[in-house]
Write a protein that holds these residues in place. Structure first.
Motif, PDB file in Angstrom:
ATOM      1  N   LEU A  68       0.821  -1.209   0.000  1.00 27.67           N
ATOM      2  CA  LEU A  68       0.000   0.000   0.000  1.00 27.67           C
ATOM      3  C   LEU A  68       0.858   1.264   0.000  1.00 27.67           C
ATOM      4  CD1 LEU A  68      -2.776  -0.985   2.588  1.00 27.67           C
ATOM      5  CD2 LEU A  68      -2.699  -1.421   0.121  1.00 27.67           C
ATOM      6  N   SER A  69       2.018   1.208   0.640  1.00 22.70           N
ATOM      7  CA  SER A  69       2.837   2.417   0.801  1.00 22.70           C
ATOM      8  C   SER A  69       3.379   2.932  -0.529  1.00 22.70           C
ATOM      9  CB  SER A  69       3.985   2.152   1.774  1.00 22.70           C
ATOM     10  OG  SER A  69       4.853   1.151   1.265  1.00 22.70           O
ATOM     11  N   THR A  70       3.762   2.030  -1.430  1.00 22.01           N
ATOM     12  CA  THR A  70       4.292   2.457  -2.725  1.00 22.01           C
ATOM     13  C   THR A  70       3.209   3.148  -3.539  1.00 22.01           C
ATOM     14  OG1 THR A  70       5.972   0.720  -2.773  1.00 22.01           O
ATOM     15  CG2 THR A  70       5.318   1.667  -4.888  1.00 22.01           C
ATOM     16  N   MET A  71       2.005   2.587  -3.517  1.00 21.67           N
ATOM     17  CA  MET A  71       0.884   3.227  -4.200  1.00 21.67           C
ATOM     18  C   MET A  71       0.666   4.647  -3.673  1.00 21.67           C
ATOM     19  SD  MET A  71      -2.510   4.152  -3.348  1.00 21.67           S
ATOM     20  CE  MET A  71      -2.877   3.073  -1.964  1.00 21.67           C
ATOM     21  N   ALA A  72       0.694   4.800  -2.340  1.00 20.75           N
ATOM     22  CA  ALA A  72       0.468   6.109  -1.728  1.00 20.75           C
ATOM     23  C   ALA A  72       1.574   7.090  -2.086  1.00 20.75           C
ATOM     24  CB  ALA A  72       0.359   5.966  -0.213  1.00 20.75           C
ATOM     25  N   TYR A  73       2.824   6.601  -2.205  1.00 27.39           N
ATOM     26  CA  TYR A  73       3.949   7.474  -2.529  1.00 27.39           C
ATOM     27  C   TYR A  73       3.838   7.996  -3.961  1.00 27.39           C
ATOM     28  CZ  TYR A  73       8.741   9.238  -2.100  1.00 27.39           C
ATOM     29  OH  TYR A  73       9.845  10.047  -2.030  1.00 27.39           O
ATOM     30  N   TYR A  74       3.518   7.110  -4.885  1.00 27.44           N
ATOM     31  CA  TYR A  74       3.299   7.541  -6.267  1.00 27.44           C
ATOM     32  C   TYR A  74       2.168   8.559  -6.336  1.00 27.44           C
ATOM     33  CZ  TYR A  74       6.327   4.439  -9.032  1.00 27.44           C
ATOM     34  OH  TYR A  74       7.412   3.839  -9.630  1.00 27.44           O
ATOM     35  N   MET A  75       1.127   8.325  -5.554  1.00 30.52           N
ATOM     36  CA  MET A  75      -0.028   9.219  -5.574  1.00 30.52           C
ATOM     37  C   MET A  75       0.318  10.587  -4.998  1.00 30.52           C
ATOM     38  SD  MET A  75      -3.814   8.315  -4.178  1.00 30.52           S
ATOM     39  CE  MET A  75      -5.237   9.289  -4.625  1.00 30.52           C
ATOM     40  N   GLU A  76       1.112  10.605  -3.923  1.00 26.50           N
ATOM     41  CA  GLU A  76       1.546  11.875  -3.345  1.00 26.50           C
ATOM     42  C   GLU A  76       2.311  12.705  -4.371  1.00 26.50           C
ATOM     43  OE1 GLU A  76       2.548  12.359   1.109  1.00 26.50           O
ATOM     44  OE2 GLU A  76       3.314  10.373   0.566  1.00 26.50           O
ATOM     45  N   LYS A  77       3.186  12.064  -5.124  1.00 25.39           N
ATOM     46  CA  LYS A  77       3.950  12.779  -6.145  1.00 25.39           C
ATOM     47  C   LYS A  77       3.027  13.292  -7.243  1.00 25.39           C
ATOM     48  CE  LYS A  77       7.944  12.167  -4.254  1.00 25.39           C
ATOM     49  NZ  LYS A  77       8.688  13.307  -3.667  1.00 25.39           N
ATOM     50  N   ASP A  78       2.021  12.501  -7.604  1.00 26.18           N
ATOM     51  CA  ASP A  78       1.056  12.932  -8.616  1.00 26.18           C
ATOM     52  C   ASP A  78       0.358  14.230  -8.209  1.00 26.18           C
ATOM     53  OD1 ASP A  78       1.389  11.107 -10.606  1.00 26.18           O
ATOM     54  OD2 ASP A  78      -0.446   9.972 -10.235  1.00 26.18           O
ATOM     55  N   VAL A  79       0.000  14.316  -6.917  1.00 25.25           N
ATOM     56  CA  VAL A  79      -0.789  15.458  -6.436  1.00 25.25           C
ATOM     57  C   VAL A  79       0.103  16.628  -6.045  1.00 25.25           C
ATOM     58  CG1 VAL A  79      -2.420  16.245  -4.664  1.00 25.25           C
ATOM     59  CG2 VAL A  79      -2.667  13.952  -5.664  1.00 25.25           C
ATOM     60  N   LYS A  80       1.192  16.365  -5.316  1.00 25.24           N
ATOM     61  CA  LYS A  80       1.989  17.447  -4.740  1.00 25.24           C
ATOM     62  C   LYS A  80       2.988  18.061  -5.715  1.00 25.24           C
ATOM     63  CE  LYS A  80       1.877  15.995   0.119  1.00 25.24           C
ATOM     64  NZ  LYS A  80       2.714  15.569   1.262  1.00 25.24           N
ATOM     65  N   VAL A  81       3.630  17.234  -6.514  1.00 26.89           N
ATOM     66  CA  VAL A  81       4.675  17.754  -7.394  1.00 26.89           C
ATOM     67  C   VAL A  81       4.414  17.325  -8.828  1.00 26.89           C
ATOM     68  CG1 VAL A  81       6.577  18.199  -5.804  1.00 26.89           C
ATOM     69  CG2 VAL A  81       6.087  15.869  -6.450  1.00 26.89           C
ATOM     70  N   LEU A  82       5.274  16.470  -9.343  1.00 26.58           N
ATOM     71  CA  LEU A  82       5.109  15.945 -10.692  1.00 26.58           C
ATOM     72  C   LEU A  82       5.191  14.425 -10.646  1.00 26.58           C
ATOM     73  CD1 LEU A  82       7.253  18.467 -12.760  1.00 26.58           C
ATOM     74  CD2 LEU A  82       4.765  18.309 -12.695  1.00 26.58           C
ATOM     75  N   PRO A  83       4.519  13.740 -11.577  1.00 22.16           N
ATOM     76  CA  PRO A  83       4.462  12.276 -11.536  1.00 22.16           C
ATOM     77  C   PRO A  83       5.832  11.615 -11.608  1.00 22.16           C
ATOM     78  CG  PRO A  83       2.825  13.156 -13.071  1.00 22.16           C
ATOM     79  CD  PRO A  83       3.704  14.302 -12.673  1.00 22.16           C
ATOM     80  N   LEU A  84       5.932  10.432 -11.004  1.00 19.06           N
ATOM     81  CA  LEU A  84       7.138   9.628 -11.116  1.00 19.06           C
ATOM     82  C   LEU A  84       7.140   8.806 -12.400  1.00 19.06           C
ATOM     83  CD1 LEU A  84       7.417   8.351  -7.430  1.00 19.06           C
ATOM     84  CD2 LEU A  84       8.923   9.999  -8.544  1.00 19.06           C
ATOM     85  N   PHE A  85       5.975   8.686 -13.027  1.00 18.50           N
ATOM     86  CA  PHE A  85       5.871   7.957 -14.287  1.00 18.50           C
ATOM     87  C   PHE A  85       6.579   8.732 -15.400  1.00 18.50           C
ATOM     88  CE2 PHE A  85       2.156   6.592 -11.832  1.00 18.50           C
ATOM     89  CZ  PHE A  85       2.223   5.214 -11.979  1.00 18.50           C
ATOM     90  N   THR A  86       7.009   8.002 -16.422  1.00 16.43           N
ATOM     91  CA  THR A  86       7.644   8.638 -17.572  1.00 16.43           C
ATOM     92  C   THR A  86       6.674   9.565 -18.291  1.00 16.43           C
ATOM     93  OG1 THR A  86       9.111   6.735 -17.857  1.00 16.43           O
ATOM     94  CG2 THR A  86       8.864   8.214 -19.740  1.00 16.43           C
ATOM     95  N   ASP A  87       5.423   9.140 -18.414  1.00 19.20           N
ATOM     96  CA  ASP A  87       4.391   9.961 -19.039  1.00 19.20           C
ATOM     97  C   ASP A  87       3.968  11.060 -18.067  1.00 19.20           C
ATOM     98  OD1 ASP A  87       2.293  11.112 -20.365  1.00 19.20           O
ATOM     99  OD2 ASP A  87       1.051   9.298 -20.476  1.00 19.20           O
ATOM    100  N   GLN A  88       4.381  12.291 -18.335  1.00 19.55           N
ATOM    101  CA  GLN A  88       4.108  13.422 -17.443  1.00 19.55           C
ATOM    102  C   GLN A  88       2.769  14.107 -17.742  1.00 19.55           C
ATOM    103  OE1 GLN A  88       6.774  14.740 -14.943  1.00 19.55           O
ATOM    104  NE2 GLN A  88       6.831  12.524 -15.216  1.00 19.55           N
TER     105      GLN A  88
END
Length: 307
Positions: free
Chosen positions: A209-229
């Motif tokens: 669950l923690s990895t999902m939440a971390y990716y989501m935090e980056k999506d909302v707070k800064v910029l996505p960790l995914f290659t597709d921005q």
């Protein structure tokens, strides 16, 4: 002749292998992929390469190590309803350089390359008071319940009835989270607040669950960790897209944390200072008011005596 045919087949095999190796890692924009043999990796230290699987979300511990390394090297790290339970904790310490197991899990004891250490949960969040190098962390305590407190941007007005389906669908689509783990979704339209409870069975070690939440935090707070921005976490409800502007993540562990007020955090210290200053200001105000009142009474008394 046979040797020549073998050499041609070997060259073709190498070429096919190179073509199969992706130029980018879809789940991690900082990764490098090369070969043969094809592999993708993150730089987590000077010359230290951490191999990752680009078909899945990268473990949070590896992500934090890569982020700290990039910060030290001056490289970009941007592409930065309340507790669900009385034992829930929030990550108030921020990012640090973690020690990871070979599979990407956090080691139970973290020291951030210093002499100050603490114990963390499976999300890498501190759950004990800080101590020295002799601090004992018997095991890594699992986080089994995460509450996502989201605030969406102004504009769309949605109904709660379809919200849970939309949220669980987007969590599955973007972070590959099992829809059945989304247990409850609450909505306050006036505050534009969405509260999502994600739970797994205690003892389950197959869902991270923690990895999902971390990716989501980056999506909302800064910029996505995914290659597709170009995309973020944007669930579609009643034909309307919800864009998030705030997120708070609460973590509930299988065992309650053991933190005390022995070592208050910076946030708590600031609150205490503000309260103390407010009390002092109030006492000074009362003192000056009383002083003025006494001065006024004395002046009035002298005027009466003169009359």
């Amino acid at each position: 002749m046979k040797m020549w045919i073998f050499a041609v087949l070997a060259a073709l095999a190498v070429g096919a292998s190179a073509q199969d190796c992706p130029s980018t890692c879809q789940t991690m924009k900082w990764a490098t992929c090369d070969g043969p043999p094809c592999s993708c990796y993150l730089l987590v230290g000077e010359g230290v390469k951490q191999t990752i699987d680009c078909t899945a979300l990268v473990p949070k511990c590896f992500l934090m190590k890569a982020e700290m390394y990039r910060a030290r090297k001056g490289m970009s790290t941007r592409s930065n309803a309340g507790k669900p339970h009385e034992t829930a904790i929030v990550d108030n310490d921020g990012i640090y350089d973690p020690e990871c197991e070979s599979d990407g899990k956090f080691k139970a004891k973290q020291c951030n390359n210093t002499d100050v250490c603490w114990c963390v949960n499976s999300a890498g969040v501190r759950r004990t008071d800080k101590g020295d190098q002799n601090l004992k962390c018997e095991k890594l305590v699992e986080t089994y319940w995460i509450r996502l407190q989201l605030t969406h941007k102004q504009g769309p007005t949605v109904t709660k009835d379809n919200l849970k389906t939309a949220i669980s669908t987007e969590l599955n689509k973007r972070y590959k989270l099992d829809r059945s783990l989304v247990k409850d979704v609450q909505y306050d339209p006036d505050a534009r607040m969405i509260v999502v409870d994600v739970n797994k069975v205690k003892g389950d070690r197959t869902q991270d669950l923690s990895t999902m939440a971390y990716y989501m935090e980056k999506d909302v707070k800064v910029l996505p960790l995914f290659t597709d921005q170009s995309r973020r976490f944007t669930p579609s409800v009643d034909g309307q897209t919800l864009e998030m502007e705030k997120i708070i993540v609460y973590y509930v562990d299988e065992e309650a944390p053991t933190m005390t007020m022995k070592h208050p955090t910076g946030g708590i210290i600031r609150i205490i200072v503000v309260v103390v200053l407010a009390v002092i200001a109030g006492l000074l105000a009362v003192f000056f008011v009383q002083k003025q009142q006494r001065k006024y009474k004395k002046t009035q008394q002298r005027e009466m005596e003169q009359m």
